[in-house]
Each structure stands twice: as C-alpha cells, then as structure tokens.
Motif scaffolding. Structure first.
Motif, short mmCIF file in Angstrom:
data_model
loop_
_atom_site.label_atom_id
_atom_site.label_comp_id
_atom_site.label_asym_id
_atom_site.label_seq_id
_atom_site.Cartn_x
_atom_site.Cartn_y
_atom_site.Cartn_z
N LEU A 1 55.23 -23.37 -33.25
CA LEU A 1 54.31 -23.13 -31.84
C LEU A 1 55.45 -22.44 -31.04
O LEU A 1 56.46 -22.85 -31.19
CB LEU A 1 53.66 -24.44 -31.48
CG LEU A 1 52.32 -24.88 -32.04
CD1 LEU A 1 52.27 -26.32 -31.48
CD2 LEU A 1 51.23 -23.89 -31.62
N PHE A 2 54.98 -21.67 -30.30
CA PHE A 2 55.77 -21.08 -29.16
C PHE A 2 55.41 -21.25 -27.89
O PHE A 2 54.39 -21.21 -27.39
CB PHE A 2 56.09 -19.41 -29.66
CG PHE A 2 56.45 -19.28 -30.88
CD1 PHE A 2 57.67 -18.83 -31.25
CD2 PHE A 2 55.37 -19.00 -31.86
CE1 PHE A 2 57.99 -18.44 -32.46
CE2 PHE A 2 55.63 -18.89 -33.29
CZ PHE A 2 57.05 -18.55 -33.65
N TRP A 3 56.45 -21.47 -27.16
CA TRP A 3 56.24 -21.64 -25.46
C TRP A 3 57.24 -20.75 -24.91
O TRP A 3 58.40 -20.52 -25.28
CB TRP A 3 56.14 -22.99 -25.14
CG TRP A 3 57.33 -24.15 -25.25
CD1 TRP A 3 57.77 -24.39 -26.55
CD2 TRP A 3 58.26 -24.29 -24.35
NE1 TRP A 3 58.96 -25.28 -26.16
CE2 TRP A 3 59.28 -25.03 -24.88
CE3 TRP A 3 58.58 -24.37 -22.76
CZ2 TRP A 3 60.31 -25.76 -24.21
CZ3 TRP A 3 59.70 -24.78 -22.07
CH2 TRP A 3 60.41 -25.30 -22.78
N LEU A 4 57.07 -20.54 -23.63
CA LEU A 4 58.06 -19.72 -22.86
C LEU A 4 58.98 -20.58 -21.71
O LEU A 4 58.18 -21.30 -21.02
CB LEU A 4 57.26 -18.68 -21.94
CG LEU A 4 56.26 -17.69 -22.60
CD1 LEU A 4 55.66 -16.78 -21.88
CD2 LEU A 4 56.93 -16.90 -23.83
N ASP A 5 60.11 -20.25 -21.84
CA ASP A 5 61.17 -20.73 -20.94
C ASP A 5 60.88 -20.10 -19.32
O ASP A 5 60.02 -19.15 -19.26
CB ASP A 5 62.53 -20.91 -21.16
CG ASP A 5 63.12 -19.60 -21.35
OD1 ASP A 5 62.52 -18.49 -20.91
OD2 ASP A 5 64.33 -19.56 -21.91
N GLU A 6 61.61 -20.72 -18.38
CA GLU A 6 61.63 -19.95 -17.05
C GLU A 6 61.81 -18.45 -16.99
O GLU A 6 61.27 -17.64 -16.29
CB GLU A 6 62.27 -20.74 -16.12
CG GLU A 6 62.00 -22.40 -16.19
CD GLU A 6 62.87 -22.84 -15.04
OE1 GLU A 6 64.06 -22.34 -14.70
OE2 GLU A 6 62.55 -24.03 -14.58
N ASP A 7 62.61 -17.88 -18.03
CA ASP A 7 62.90 -16.57 -18.09
C ASP A 7 61.84 -15.84 -19.02
O ASP A 7 62.13 -14.64 -19.13
CB ASP A 7 64.31 -16.40 -18.71
CG ASP A 7 65.53 -16.96 -17.94
OD1 ASP A 7 65.18 -17.01 -16.64
OD2 ASP A 7 66.25 -17.60 -18.41
N GLY A 8 60.85 -16.45 -19.43
CA GLY A 8 59.93 -15.79 -20.39
C GLY A 8 60.37 -15.47 -21.76
O GLY A 8 59.62 -14.90 -22.41
N ALA B 1 54.07 -31.47 -21.07
CA ALA B 1 53.24 -30.57 -20.62
C ALA B 1 53.83 -29.24 -20.66
O ALA B 1 54.18 -28.63 -19.60
CB ALA B 1 52.69 -31.07 -19.14
N VAL B 2 53.87 -28.74 -21.85
CA VAL B 2 54.34 -27.18 -21.83
C VAL B 2 53.10 -26.41 -22.58
O VAL B 2 52.24 -27.01 -23.04
CB VAL B 2 55.52 -26.96 -23.08
CG1 VAL B 2 56.78 -27.77 -22.37
CG2 VAL B 2 55.05 -27.56 -24.20
N GLU B 3 53.06 -25.23 -21.90
CA GLU B 3 51.92 -24.39 -22.59
C GLU B 3 52.40 -23.46 -23.76
O GLU B 3 53.42 -22.86 -23.34
CB GLU B 3 51.53 -23.49 -21.34
CG GLU B 3 50.34 -22.38 -21.97
CD GLU B 3 50.17 -21.38 -20.96
OE1 GLU B 3 49.30 -20.63 -21.21
OE2 GLU B 3 50.79 -21.36 -19.89
N TYR B 4 51.62 -23.67 -24.87
CA TYR B 4 52.17 -22.82 -26.01
C TYR B 4 51.08 -21.50 -25.97
O TYR B 4 50.00 -21.55 -25.58
CB TYR B 4 51.76 -23.61 -27.24
CG TYR B 4 52.72 -25.11 -27.32
CD1 TYR B 4 53.90 -24.58 -28.01
CD2 TYR B 4 52.16 -26.18 -26.95
CE1 TYR B 4 54.84 -25.88 -27.97
CE2 TYR B 4 52.72 -27.46 -27.25
CZ TYR B 4 54.16 -27.38 -27.64
OH TYR B 4 54.98 -28.34 -27.65
N VAL B 5 52.19 -20.54 -26.22
CA VAL B 5 51.43 -19.22 -26.20
C VAL B 5 51.21 -18.48 -27.43
O VAL B 5 50.38 -17.38 -27.49
CB VAL B 5 52.25 -18.08 -25.35
CG1 VAL B 5 52.58 -18.72 -23.82
CG2 VAL B 5 53.83 -18.06 -25.89
N ARG B 6 51.82 -19.21 -28.50
CA ARG B 6 51.64 -18.37 -29.56
C ARG B 6 51.59 -19.62 -30.88
O ARG B 6 52.69 -20.46 -30.54
CB ARG B 6 52.48 -17.16 -30.17
CG ARG B 6 52.27 -16.50 -31.02
CD ARG B 6 53.05 -14.97 -31.00
NE ARG B 6 54.35 -15.33 -31.03
CZ ARG B 6 55.23 -15.27 -32.36
NH1 ARG B 6 54.66 -14.99 -33.33
NH2 ARG B 6 56.46 -15.27 -32.14
#
Length: 538
Positions: free
Chosen positions: A44-51, A33-38
């Motif tokens: 595909l790219f998702w963001l860690d807790e630091d953005g 359950a990760v959100e891919y942003v690009r």
C-alpha cells in the motif's frame, strides 16, 4: 498516477469530520490514520507531507480479503472487460447462469476437498456478515419447519389416542398420568386431563426462542443477529435484546458440550396406545438451532481448532440433530493452502460461509452454502439481497477460483509455502524474546503473534497502552511509521497481532517484518515505551 498527481487530486478541505470521527481520533492516537492512495501486489502507498509516496508492506491484507494481492492484474483486467461490455449489475429476478456456474465450481472444489458428491446449494450476498445472517436465518427456518411438523405429529397422536379411549379400546393408567407429571391418585384422572397437561408442557418448549452454539473467542460479524454469536461481550451487550442468543462453548473442552446440552435440553411428551394402555413417551426437543464454528478464529486471536475437538463437535451435533455452520469467511478461499481450512482438520459443515477473497479484493460478494440434506427451497422466496448474484461479482469470483485452481492448485501450494516461511520467522522472533512473545499461532497465511500482557511494565507508555485497550494498535502504529509495515491486532484479542498478507509475499518483505518485530520486542523487553512515539510521523 505519479505522487504529484495523487497529491493534486487530493485538495485540502475544511469539511467537518463526519465519517466515523471517533474512530478517526482513535486511529490518530495510535498513529494509524494515514490515507492510502494506491495499492499493488502486497504493498500500500501513502503520501508524506511533501507528496512523496511511501510504500508499506501490507500484512493486514484487508482482514484476509486480498490473498491474491491488491489489484491483481488478471482480476483488474476482467473487471475492465465486464464494465466495458456493460455487464448488468442490476438484473434481479431473472436468469443468472453465471451465478450457477460459480455455484457449480464452488461445489466441484468443495466436493474434492470433502470427498463428497452431495451438492451444496448457494445463496449469494454482499459481505461475510450477511452470509452468516443468511445461514442462521436458514437454520432457524429449517428448525421452525421441523418443529411445525413435530407439533402436527404430536397432535395427530393425541387425536388418535382420544378416539381409542372414546371407543373403549384404550385406558388411561396411573403410569401414564405419572409420565405426564400428574398425581395418579388425584380425581379427574381421565384422558382430557392428561391431554391438557401434555399440551401445556409441550407448548412451553415450542415457545422457546432459537438458541445457538458458538465457540468462546468466535467472531461472526456485527449485524443484528450475527453479533449475538460473536463472543466479545463489548460487541454483543448493547444489542442483546435484538436477536437470538447463543451459548458459548469453551475452546478445546469437549466435555463442555454435554454440560451445556444437559442444561438446555428439553423433552416433549407424546402419547400413544400400547396393548390397550395409554402410554406417555418422551421425544427430544431440538434445543439448538445451529453450531457456528471457525476452523481458525480470526478476531479471537488466530486460534486453530484442533482435529480432536473438531471431531467431537461433529459427533455431538450429529447425535442431537444440530447443523454445523462453518464460518470460513477469513480462513477460507485458499489462505491456509486449501479452499476450506476446515477440510484440513476433518470438519465437515452442513453450512459454509465464504467471502473476502471470493471477491478478489475488488468485488463485494459472499456466499452461503447449504448441504442438500438440510436445504429448504422455501428460503429462496423469503430471503434476498439487492446486489447478490449480480453478473459483475459472480464473474470476478469465477476469475478468483480460476486463479486459485490454475496449474494444479499452485496458488494453494504457494500460500502454504509462504505461510511456512513467515511462520519460521515469527517463531524465530518468539524464541529470541521468550519473555515478550507468548505464542505464535495459525496456519498458512493466517498467523498471529500474541505478546505477554504489558499492564505491569516498568514503562508508563506501555502500561497506559495496555490499560487503555490500545496496546496492539500502538505497536501497529510504530511498525507502520518506523518500519513501513502494516498490521493490526485481532479485534477481540488486542495483545495478538495478525499477519494475513497475500501469497505474493517475498523473502525481503518477511525480512523487513523480522526487523520490525525484533524492534518492538526489544522495546517491550527493555520497558522503553518512549521509543514507540519516536517512530510516528509528526
């Protein structure tokens, strides 16, 4: 957009989870359950807790929808042009020359691959499941029209014989009564008794609901009708009362075709006059509406239909007058090195369904193609779809075909070559872990790796995952967080991981997958299931 911009665009919310919350919880359990942003190319790219952006190699490929890569620049540019020009998305019930151009281009390629000049008429839709629904609706409409014509013919024959008997030109014989299942010695052995029995017998057959044939392991969608042609009982059972039913044919068992035919066939009874005698003859009843076939079963575990079984299906259906619907939704559009994977095994369909890559990973579109010999123009009036045949999706699909066909079909060759390279790596892993990997299957860039059942593993974590139906998803979660690889199990065969990347797949990405698969194989070999959890993000 930079990672910082992406994070800023996604403020934290306290909204309740209302968009399929149970599925979200299942994905959380497996670490997916990760959100891919690009998305770009094969990544595909998702963001860690630091953005910070985390790049993930995408081997799931939108369930086969992004053969040309995520946000392919040529397709994105064409989409921008179309939107900037104000292309009409909603211009229903008008002329759509771009849809006709798309149908013509599909026909040109299909004709080349099948070596035929017989046209296929196109019915457009929005999704693969909708294309399947259109195909089975059309097949049932055709069957209904054939049945109506047959019923009228039988009625004409009955009327003709009745007139001949009344005029003394024909007599009802004991043989005719016996042919209708009547006692030839019983009183009342006249023509009206015979005609009434024939009508009763035939009416029972004409009242039968449509029955389809589909392969075991097949997947054709989850809409009301298409789900009943999908073999997975878990998907079918809750909705069994809603739609037409299917008989499922075991894979690679041609003898089963005749067995099922013998169980389901029916014979209508016709009546004619021969040399002054009333005779009862048998006519074959069209018991099956259509036979649905995937040349490569996607959700069933990436099983490739053999050329031999494909030929048997073709012969069988021709002999009983049953059309073949070839479901190319996942296998088609160049993924195996040709527009039609079925053409590579010699299977010719009366219907084809295409979707996924047809929209270039951007447009939501599909098409159902019907061979001229089976086409019913009346279908165009009783079937429609709000977004079908719109300018935007048709022009995007035309750009997709242009890219596939460019440079003499270089994209097809690239898909085949990259698929061969990927398969060699998968087979190397299988050879090194024979006790873990059961089989590597597929063709081109549609491949699967089946693992041996882990329900008897010495690892509690592996046993629990296998017993809970999450085995493949847990492996996928580990590959995601430990190796930045995105894949999933096939929906109806959870011990099989799918690999359907874009044709932009690089050697470096294949090498990354090699390392990730060797890691999960070592975990299974060593019964070290506790190491799976260590790979997930906290």
């Amino acid at each position: 957009m930079t990672p910082t911009d992406s994070a800023a665009a996604r403020p934290e919310t306290t909204e309740p989870e209302l968009a399929e919350p149970h599925l979200r919880a299942v994905l959380d359990t497996a670490g997916l359950a990760v959100e891919y942003v690009r998305a770009q190319d094969n990544t595909l790219f998702w963001l860690d807790e630091d953005g910070t952006e985390i790049a993930v190699t995408d081997f799931a490929g939108g369930y086969g929808s992004v053969l040309l890569g995520h946000n392919r620049p040529e397709i994105v540019e064409r989409a921008r042009e179309l939107l900037a020009s104000g292309t009409p998305v909603h211009a229903q019930f008008s002329s759509h020359p771009y849809a006709n151009r798309l149908a013509a281009e599909l026909n040109r390629i299909v004709g080349r691959e099948l070596d035929t000049d017989e046209p296929y008429f196109a019915i457009f839709g929005n999704s693969g499941a909708e294309a399947v629904e259109a195909a089975i609706k059309h097949a049932e409409m055709d069957r209904g029209m054939r049945l109506a014509a047959l019923r009228e013919e039988l009625a004409r024959h009955t009327a003709s014989v009745r007139a001949a008997v009344a005029a003394g030109e024909a007599k009802v014989t004991s043989r005719a009564l016996a042919g209708a299942g009547l006692d030839a010695t019983a009183p009342g052995g006249d023509f009206e008794t015979l005609a009434a029995e024939l009508e009763r017998h035939n009416a029972e057959l004409f009242a039968r609901p449509p029955l389809f044939l589909s392969l075991e392991g097949g997947f054709h969608g989850k809409l009301a009708a298409s789900v009943q042609l999908t073999h997975n009982e878990g998907y079918r059972a809750p909705f069994k009362a809603l739609a037409a039913q299917a008989r499922f044919v075991p894979r690679e068992r041609p003898e089963a075709l005749k067995e099922i035919w013998a169980e389901e066939r029916g014979t209508l009874r016709d009546v004619r006059v021969f040399e002054g005698r009333v005779e009862v003859t048998e006519r074959e009843f069209p018991a099956f509406c259509a036979f649905l076939v995937e040349p490569i079963q996607g959700e069933g575990g990436i099983h490739v239909l053999s050329e031999e079984f494909a030929a048997e299906i073709q012969r069988f259906c021709a002999s009983i007058g049953c059309p073949v619907i070839v479901d190319e939704i996942q296998s088609g559009m160049g993924r195996t090195g040709a527009l039609l994977a079925s053409a590579q095994i010699g299977l010719r369909g009366d219907y084809y369904t295409l979707a996924k890559t047809l929209g270039g990973g951007i447009a939501k579109t599909s098409v159902m193609l019907v061979r001229q010999a089976w086409y019913r123009e009346e279908f165009e009036i009783v079937h429609s779809s709000t977004f079908a045949k719109d300018s935007f999706s048709c022009h995007i699909a035309l750009k997709v075909l242009e890219l596939l066909e460019a440079d003499g079909g270089a994209a097809y060759r690239r898909a085949a070559e990259r698929g061969d390279a990927l398969r060699r790596t998968l087979e190397s892993v299988a050879a090194d872990f024979p006790g873990v990997v059961k089989e590597v299957r597929g063709r081109g860039l549609m491949l699967g790796v089946e693992f041996h059942d882990q329900s008897g593993s010495a690892s509690p974590a592996l046993r629990e995952a296998a017993a809970g139906g999450l085995f493949g998803y847990v492996l996928a979660g580990h590959l995601l967080h430990r190796h930045a690889i995105r894949t999933f199990p096939t929906a109806s065969a959870l011990n099989t991981l799918r690999f359907e990347p874009s044709l932009l797949l690089s050697d470096a990405e294949i090498a990354r997958l090699d390392g990730g698969l060797r890691d999960v194989c070592a975990i299974m070999r060593d019964a070290a299931g506790e190491r799976l959890a260590a790979g997930r993000a906290g």
